[in-house]
Write a protein that holds these residues in place. Structure first.
Motif, PDB file in Angstrom:
ATOM      1  N   PRO A   5      45.364 -16.753  -8.655  1.00 20.37           N
ATOM      2  CA  PRO A   5      44.298 -16.505  -7.668  1.00 20.37           C
ATOM      3  C   PRO A   5      43.106 -17.419  -7.906  1.00 20.37           C
ATOM      4  O   PRO A   5      42.846 -17.859  -9.026  1.00 20.37           O
ATOM      5  CB  PRO A   5      43.929 -15.033  -7.919  1.00 20.37           C
ATOM      6  N   SER A   6      42.380 -17.679  -6.830  1.00 20.92           N
ATOM      7  CA  SER A   6      41.196 -18.524  -6.940  1.00 20.92           C
ATOM      8  C   SER A   6      40.129 -17.840  -7.793  1.00 20.92           C
ATOM      9  O   SER A   6      39.966 -16.613  -7.733  1.00 20.92           O
ATOM     10  CB  SER A   6      40.636 -18.815  -5.544  1.00 20.92           C
ATOM     11  N   PRO A   7      39.373 -18.611  -8.602  1.00 20.38           N
ATOM     12  CA  PRO A   7      38.294 -17.994  -9.398  1.00 20.38           C
ATOM     13  C   PRO A   7      37.211 -17.370  -8.535  1.00 20.38           C
ATOM     14  O   PRO A   7      36.418 -16.572  -9.029  1.00 20.38           O
ATOM     15  CB  PRO A   7      37.754 -19.170 -10.221  1.00 20.38           C
ATOM     16  N   LEU A   8      37.157 -17.713  -7.251  1.00 23.19           N
ATOM     17  CA  LEU A   8      36.159 -17.108  -6.371  1.00 23.19           C
ATOM     18  C   LEU A   8      36.378 -15.612  -6.198  1.00 23.19           C
ATOM     19  O   LEU A   8      35.441 -14.876  -5.844  1.00 23.19           O
ATOM     20  CB  LEU A   8      36.188 -17.784  -4.993  1.00 23.19           C
ATOM     21  N   TRP A   9      37.615 -15.142  -6.457  1.00 27.02           N
ATOM     22  CA  TRP A   9      37.894 -13.717  -6.310  1.00 27.02           C
ATOM     23  C   TRP A   9      37.139 -12.894  -7.333  1.00 27.02           C
ATOM     24  O   TRP A   9      37.025 -11.667  -7.188  1.00 27.02           O
ATOM     25  CB  TRP A   9      39.389 -13.456  -6.432  1.00 27.02           C
ATOM     26  N   SER A  10      36.595 -13.509  -8.388  1.00 21.75           N
ATOM     27  CA  SER A  10      35.833 -12.750  -9.377  1.00 21.75           C
ATOM     28  C   SER A  10      34.525 -12.228  -8.788  1.00 21.75           C
ATOM     29  O   SER A  10      33.899 -11.342  -9.367  1.00 21.75           O
ATOM     30  CB  SER A  10      35.534 -13.625 -10.601  1.00 21.75           C
ATOM     31  N   LYS A  31      30.693  -8.298  -4.357  1.00 23.59           N
ATOM     32  CA  LYS A  31      30.121  -7.500  -5.440  1.00 23.59           C
ATOM     33  C   LYS A  31      28.597  -7.572  -5.446  1.00 23.59           C
ATOM     34  O   LYS A  31      27.926  -6.572  -5.718  1.00 23.59           O
ATOM     35  CB  LYS A  31      30.667  -7.977  -6.783  1.00 23.59           C
ATOM     36  N   GLY A  32      28.048  -8.747  -5.169  1.00 25.57           N
ATOM     37  CA  GLY A  32      26.607  -8.890  -5.149  1.00 25.57           C
ATOM     38  C   GLY A  32      25.960  -8.060  -4.052  1.00 25.57           C
ATOM     39  O   GLY A  32      24.916  -7.437  -4.268  1.00 25.57           O
ATOM     40  N   CYS A  33      26.583  -8.020  -2.863  1.00 22.37           N
ATOM     41  CA  CYS A  33      26.046  -7.225  -1.761  1.00 22.37           C
ATOM     42  C   CYS A  33      26.067  -5.738  -2.100  1.00 22.37           C
ATOM     43  O   CYS A  33      25.132  -5.002  -1.793  1.00 22.37           O
ATOM     44  CB  CYS A  33      26.833  -7.504  -0.482  1.00 22.37           C
ATOM     45  N   ILE A  34      27.163  -5.299  -2.721  1.00 17.54           N
ATOM     46  CA  ILE A  34      27.255  -3.893  -3.116  1.00 17.54           C
ATOM     47  C   ILE A  34      26.175  -3.563  -4.133  1.00 17.54           C
ATOM     48  O   ILE A  34      25.516  -2.514  -4.050  1.00 17.54           O
ATOM     49  CB  ILE A  34      28.660  -3.588  -3.686  1.00 17.54           C
ATOM     50  N   ALA A  61      27.372   6.689 -11.828  1.00 16.86           N
ATOM     51  CA  ALA A  61      28.791   6.653 -11.444  1.00 16.86           C
ATOM     52  C   ALA A  61      28.968   6.870  -9.952  1.00 16.86           C
ATOM     53  O   ALA A  61      29.847   6.278  -9.327  1.00 16.86           O
ATOM     54  CB  ALA A  61      29.568   7.712 -12.228  1.00 16.86           C
ATOM     55  N   GLU A  62      28.139   7.745  -9.371  1.00 14.28           N
ATOM     56  CA  GLU A  62      28.265   8.014  -7.940  1.00 14.28           C
ATOM     57  C   GLU A  62      27.868   6.811  -7.100  1.00 14.28           C
ATOM     58  O   GLU A  62      28.490   6.513  -6.082  1.00 14.28           O
ATOM     59  CB  GLU A  62      27.394   9.217  -7.576  1.00 14.28           C
ATOM     60  N   LEU A  63      26.794   6.118  -7.523  1.00 11.54           N
ATOM     61  CA  LEU A  63      26.319   4.983  -6.741  1.00 11.54           C
ATOM     62  C   LEU A  63      27.172   3.741  -6.941  1.00 11.54           C
ATOM     63  O   LEU A  63      27.274   2.900  -6.055  1.00 11.54           O
ATOM     64  CB  LEU A  63      24.863   4.675  -7.104  1.00 11.54           C
ATOM     65  N   ARG A  64      27.749   3.576  -8.091  1.00 11.08           N
ATOM     66  CA  ARG A  64      28.490   2.347  -8.402  1.00 11.08           C
ATOM     67  C   ARG A  64      30.000   2.571  -8.365  1.00 11.08           C
ATOM     68  O   ARG A  64      30.743   2.002  -9.154  1.00 11.08           O
ATOM     69  CB  ARG A  64      28.056   1.813  -9.760  1.00 11.08           C
ATOM     70  N   MET A  65      30.445   3.409  -7.450  1.00 11.45           N
ATOM     71  CA  MET A  65      31.871   3.644  -7.276  1.00 11.45           C
ATOM     72  C   MET A  65      32.454   2.483  -6.466  1.00 11.45           C
ATOM     73  O   MET A  65      32.764   2.593  -5.284  1.00 11.45           O
ATOM     74  CB  MET A  65      32.096   4.968  -6.566  1.00 11.45           C
ATOM     75  N   ALA A  66      32.555   1.328  -7.117  1.00  9.35           N
ATOM     76  CA  ALA A  66      32.939   0.113  -6.386  1.00  9.35           C
ATOM     77  C   ALA A  66      34.007  -0.680  -7.109  1.00  9.35           C
ATOM     78  O   ALA A  66      34.122  -1.874  -6.954  1.00  9.35           O
ATOM     79  CB  ALA A  66      31.712  -0.747  -6.173  1.00  9.35           C
ATOM     80  N   GLU A  67      34.783  -0.036  -7.927  1.00  9.53           N
ATOM     81  CA  GLU A  67      35.827  -0.739  -8.661  1.00  9.53           C
ATOM     82  C   GLU A  67      37.179  -0.564  -7.979  1.00  9.53           C
ATOM     83  O   GLU A  67      37.518   0.510  -7.472  1.00  9.53           O
ATOM     84  CB  GLU A  67      35.930  -0.222 -10.105  1.00  9.53           C
ATOM     85  N   GLY A  68      37.968  -1.598  -8.023  1.00  7.96           N
ATOM     86  CA  GLY A  68      39.358  -1.533  -7.557  1.00  7.96           C
ATOM     87  C   GLY A  68      39.464  -1.108  -6.116  1.00  7.96           C
ATOM     88  O   GLY A  68      38.800  -1.620  -5.222  1.00  7.96           O
TER      89      GLY A  68
END
Length: 320
Positions: A5-10, A31-34, A61-68
């Motif tokens: 995958p492209s490194p931009l996906w990070s 990720k930055g917008c979130i 944890a409630e606000l940063r529920m942004a993984e996966g």
């Protein structure tokens, strides 16, 4: 074997669903917008907490529920997950005691006094200082110069009333520089910083010098000198030679001055020189080879290729 995958996906969260009607590409969230959105919600919670509207802030944890796979839900969850406000009781409301007596009901008590200064991650426009610190003013001026050069804007654009209004809305504390300041003092400082960085990065490296001449849009005769070292090319000097006689002796003098600058100022080891295919340049290359036998002196291949191509095209047109 699937490609890497492209490194931009990070910088993005890949969502499980596809993007719109596209069946081959997945949707993604920045990720930055979130992170910025979550920070805004944290600041909003802080203000409501100080006012007594809510009893506690949303957890990290409630606000940063942004993984996966939860990344797509982070926006909606952060917007909808707000704690209920405390009950609002009027001063004349009464409660009945076990003895049958009535007494005024207490108003809700704030968990944090309004006088406590709770830090926030971002400042609103109304909280911005009237004047920026010197280091912030300098940093924005440098970035403005980078953007102006990169986008090809005119230096006069900073004097445009609409541009002035835009910067005033974005940051009232920033003092927009004039065209003269941007193209003068600020540009000189950035040039010196670039030269210092260039000297440190290429200190002691081998380099090849080159020069070429052309006419700009104002019909000025321009000769530019460049160096090629460590896989990169950098412009060192540009001369306006409109009032000069373009002789081989005069060009040789400029090249010797440039050679001295490359050795003494940039601390580079000059091993070769390339010039265009003009008669004066050819004579200079012969003299350079005689005076500096250690140099690799070559004609510019691009000029040779261009000359051959134009000659063949001319023959084709004449035959046609």
């Amino acid at each position: 074997m699937s490609p890497m995958p492209s490194p931009l996906w990070s910088f993005f969260h890949k969502l499980p669903e596809h993007y719109g009607n596209n069946k081959s590409h997945y949707a993604a969230k920045c990720k930055g917008c979130i992170a910025l959105h979550v920070t805004a919600l944290e600041n909003e919670d802080t203000e409501k907490l100080i006012r007594g509207i809510i009893s506690e802030r949303c957890s990290e944890a409630e606000l940063r529920m942004a993984e996966g796979q939860e990344a797509g839900k982070a926006w909606k969850h952060a917007q909808e997950k707000r704690l209920s406000p405390l009950p609002s009781l009027s001063m004349d409301a009464t409660t009945e005691s076990p003895m049958g007596l009535t007494s005024p009901s207490p108003t809700p008590m704030l968990l944090i006094p309004p006088t406590v200064n709770v830090p926030t991650h971002q400042q609103s426009f109304s909280q911005l200082p009237p004047h920026l610190p010197d280091q912030d003013q300098t940093a924005i001026e440098q970035q403005l110069l980078h953007a102006t050069v990169s986008a090809g804007w005119s230096f006069l654009s900073v004097n445009d009333p609409e541009v002035t209004k835009l910067f005033s809305m974005l940051n009232p504390g920033f003092k927009l520089p004039t065209r003269k300041c941007l193209s003068g003092k600020i540009l000189d400082v950035e040039y010196n910083l670039h030269q210092e960085g260039l000297t440190q990065m290429m200190d002691g490296a081998y380099a090849t010098g080159q020069c070429d001449g052309w006419k700009d849009t104002s019909k000025n005769h321009i000769i530019a000198f460049m160096i090629s070292a460590m896989g990169t090319v950098h412009v060192t000097h540009v001369h306006n030679t409109l009032g000069e006689r373009k002789t081989a002796e005069w060009l040789l003098t400029l090249i010797k001055e440039e050679k001295k600058y490359i050795k003494d100022k940039l601390n580079l080891k000059l091993i070769g020189w390339v010039s265009d295919a003009s008669g004066e340049s050819r004579a200079v290359r012969i003299w350079l080879q005689e005076q500096f036998p250690h140099l690799i002196v070559a004609d510019c291949y691009a000029h040779q290729f261009l000359g051959i191509t134009l000659k063949k095209l001319t023959n084709v047109i004449e035959i046609g």
